[in-house]
Design a protein around this motif. Structure first.
Motif, PDB file in Angstrom:
ATOM      1  N   ASN A   1       0.846  -1.184   0.000  1.00  0.00           N
ATOM      2  CA  ASN A   1       0.000   0.000   0.000  1.00  0.00           C
ATOM      3  C   ASN A   1       0.888   1.243   0.000  1.00  0.00           C
ATOM      4  OD1 ASN A   1      -2.258   1.607   0.084  1.00  0.00           O
ATOM      5  ND2 ASN A   1      -2.528   1.409   2.302  1.00  0.00           N
ATOM      6  N   GLY A   2       0.743   2.081  -1.002  1.00  0.00           N
ATOM      7  CA  GLY A   2       1.516   3.312  -1.078  1.00  0.00           C
ATOM      8  C   GLY A   2       2.834   3.194  -1.819  1.00  0.00           C
ATOM      9  N   GLY A   3       3.166   2.017  -2.348  1.00  0.00           N
ATOM     10  CA  GLY A   3       4.407   1.924  -3.104  1.00  0.00           C
ATOM     11  C   GLY A   3       5.033   0.551  -3.110  1.00  0.00           C
ATOM     12  N   THR A   4       6.329   0.512  -2.802  1.00  0.00           N
ATOM     13  CA  THR A   4       7.130  -0.707  -2.896  1.00  0.00           C
ATOM     14  C   THR A   4       7.899  -0.923  -1.593  1.00  0.00           C
ATOM     15  OG1 THR A   4       7.401  -0.430  -5.281  1.00  0.00           O
ATOM     16  CG2 THR A   4       9.021  -1.827  -4.167  1.00  0.00           C
ATOM     17  N   LEU A   5       7.979  -2.171  -1.190  1.00  0.00           N
ATOM     18  CA  LEU A   5       8.818  -2.557  -0.057  1.00  0.00           C
ATOM     19  C   LEU A   5      10.022  -3.304  -0.618  1.00  0.00           C
ATOM     20  CD1 LEU A   5       9.425  -3.002   2.981  1.00  0.00           C
ATOM     21  CD2 LEU A   5       8.085  -5.116   2.802  1.00  0.00           C
ATOM     22  N   ILE A   6      11.227  -2.850  -0.262  1.00  0.00           N
ATOM     23  CA  ILE A   6      12.450  -3.568  -0.605  1.00  0.00           C
ATOM     24  C   ILE A   6      12.921  -4.276   0.653  1.00  0.00           C
ATOM     25  CG2 ILE A   6      14.845  -3.425  -1.370  1.00  0.00           C
ATOM     26  CD1 ILE A   6      14.160  -0.723  -2.678  1.00  0.00           C
ATOM     27  N   GLN A   7      13.073  -5.596   0.562  1.00  0.00           N
ATOM     28  CA  GLN A   7      13.673  -6.370   1.646  1.00  0.00           C
ATOM     29  C   GLN A   7      15.090  -6.710   1.202  1.00  0.00           C
ATOM     30  OE1 GLN A   7      10.290  -9.174   1.706  1.00  0.00           O
ATOM     31  NE2 GLN A   7      10.277  -8.771   3.910  1.00  0.00           N
ATOM     32  N   PHE A   8      16.050  -6.188   1.948  1.00  0.00           N
ATOM     33  CA  PHE A   8      17.462  -6.315   1.600  1.00  0.00           C
ATOM     34  C   PHE A   8      18.162  -7.237   2.594  1.00  0.00           C
ATOM     35  CE2 PHE A   8      21.758  -4.886   2.672  1.00  0.00           C
ATOM     36  CZ  PHE A   8      22.403  -5.075   1.468  1.00  0.00           C
ATOM     37  N   ARG A   9      19.053  -8.061   2.050  1.00  0.00           N
ATOM     38  CA  ARG A   9      19.876  -8.921   2.912  1.00  0.00           C
ATOM     39  C   ARG A   9      21.262  -9.052   2.309  1.00  0.00           C
ATOM     40  NH1 ARG A   9      20.356 -14.978   3.190  1.00  0.00           N
ATOM     41  NH2 ARG A   9      21.527 -15.324   5.080  1.00  0.00           N
ATOM     42  N   HIS A  10      22.272  -8.862   3.143  1.00  0.00           N
ATOM     43  CA  HIS A  10      23.663  -9.097   2.754  1.00  0.00           C
ATOM     44  C   HIS A  10      24.230 -10.083   3.762  1.00  0.00           C
ATOM     45  CE1 HIS A  10      28.056  -7.449   2.430  1.00  0.00           C
ATOM     46  NE2 HIS A  10      27.952  -8.704   2.046  1.00  0.00           N
ATOM     47  N   ALA A  11      24.545 -11.283   3.289  1.00  0.00           N
ATOM     48  CA  ALA A  11      25.169 -12.306   4.131  1.00  0.00           C
ATOM     49  C   ALA A  11      26.558 -12.580   3.563  1.00  0.00           C
ATOM     50  CB  ALA A  11      24.339 -13.587   4.129  1.00  0.00           C
ATOM     51  N   ALA A  12      27.544 -12.673   4.449  1.00  0.00           N
ATOM     52  CA  ALA A  12      28.918 -12.922   4.004  1.00  0.00           C
ATOM     53  C   ALA A  12      29.571 -13.940   4.919  1.00  0.00           C
ATOM     54  CB  ALA A  12      29.720 -11.627   4.006  1.00  0.00           C
ATOM     55  N   LEU A  13      30.537 -14.643   4.349  1.00  0.00           N
ATOM     56  CA  LEU A  13      31.309 -15.642   5.077  1.00  0.00           C
ATOM     57  C   LEU A  13      32.772 -15.476   4.696  1.00  0.00           C
ATOM     58  CD1 LEU A  13      31.437 -18.236   6.864  1.00  0.00           C
ATOM     59  CD2 LEU A  13      31.153 -19.533   4.740  1.00  0.00           C
ATOM     60  N   GLY A  14      33.641 -15.402   5.692  1.00  0.00           N
ATOM     61  CA  GLY A  14      35.072 -15.295   5.419  1.00  0.00           C
ATOM     62  C   GLY A  14      35.789 -14.555   6.524  1.00  0.00           C
ATOM     63  N   VAL A  15      37.002 -14.165   6.208  1.00  0.00           N
ATOM     64  CA  VAL A  15      37.835 -13.425   7.156  1.00  0.00           C
ATOM     65  C   VAL A  15      37.497 -11.950   6.965  1.00  0.00           C
ATOM     66  CG1 VAL A  15      40.178 -12.987   7.924  1.00  0.00           C
ATOM     67  CG2 VAL A  15      39.595 -15.210   6.932  1.00  0.00           C
ATOM     68  N   ILE A  16      36.468 -11.475   7.643  1.00  0.00           N
ATOM     69  CA  ILE A  16      35.926 -10.137   7.420  1.00  0.00           C
ATOM     70  C   ILE A  16      36.647  -9.132   8.309  1.00  0.00           C
ATOM     71  CG2 ILE A  16      33.848  -8.719   7.502  1.00  0.00           C
ATOM     72  CD1 ILE A  16      32.319 -11.470   7.067  1.00  0.00           C
TER      73      ILE A  16
END
Length: 152
Positions: A108-123
């Motif tokens: 309702n009223g537009g758009t919903l963006i569901q964002f996810r950033h998953a990472a694995l490593g030596v961060i």
């Protein structure tokens, strides 16, 4: 064998965000591709244009000219205008891999963006601290661009 004391939490990164945009799905998806591509910029508002080839297997990279640049990822899935998924090292030039997902839905009223950033490593710690700010800046740009293109 020497124990390094590394826990699984030290090797993972998980960022989620919901962005509410007052624009159509189509306008929001187009703005997302533009913001991740030629209109990308740093959190300090410095231009950092990227190339995003919007098809399965397409590259996402920074072109510095003269066959120089940085590879960020590859489009794993794209379903216009509801899904963009990218896998790759992104900004991390060390042993790490990321999965970035944008799921868009009409609300309702537009758009919903569901964002996810998953990472694995030596961060690296500086990346861990700054990644949410960086994505937030990009998402503000997407919202602003989409709402300007498709005012409701």
């Amino acid at each position: 064998m020497v124990s390094t004391g590394i826990k699984i939490e030290d090797l993972t990164l998980n960022i989620t965000e919901e962005i509410h945009v007052r624009a159509s799905l189509e306008a929001t998806f187009a703005a997302l591709l533009e913001q991740l591509g030629p209109f990308n910029e740093t959190a300090e508002d410095k231009p950092m244009p990227m190339k995003l080839e919007p098809w399965p297997g397409g590259r996402w990279y920074r072109d510095l000219g003269g066959n120089n640049g940085h590879f960020w990822g590859v489009v794993q899935a794209i379903k216009r205008p509801t899904l963009l998924e990218i896998n790759g090292p992104l900004f991390m030039s060390y042993p790490a891999v990321s999965n970035v997902q944008y799921r868009l839905s009409q609300v309702n009223g537009g758009t919903l963006i569901q964002f996810r950033h998953a990472a694995l490593g030596v961060i690296q710690e500086d990346h861990r601290k700054g990644v949410a700010t960086g994505w937030g800046h990009i998402h503000k740009g997407v919202k602003k661009r989409a709402e300007a293109a498709d005012p409701r």
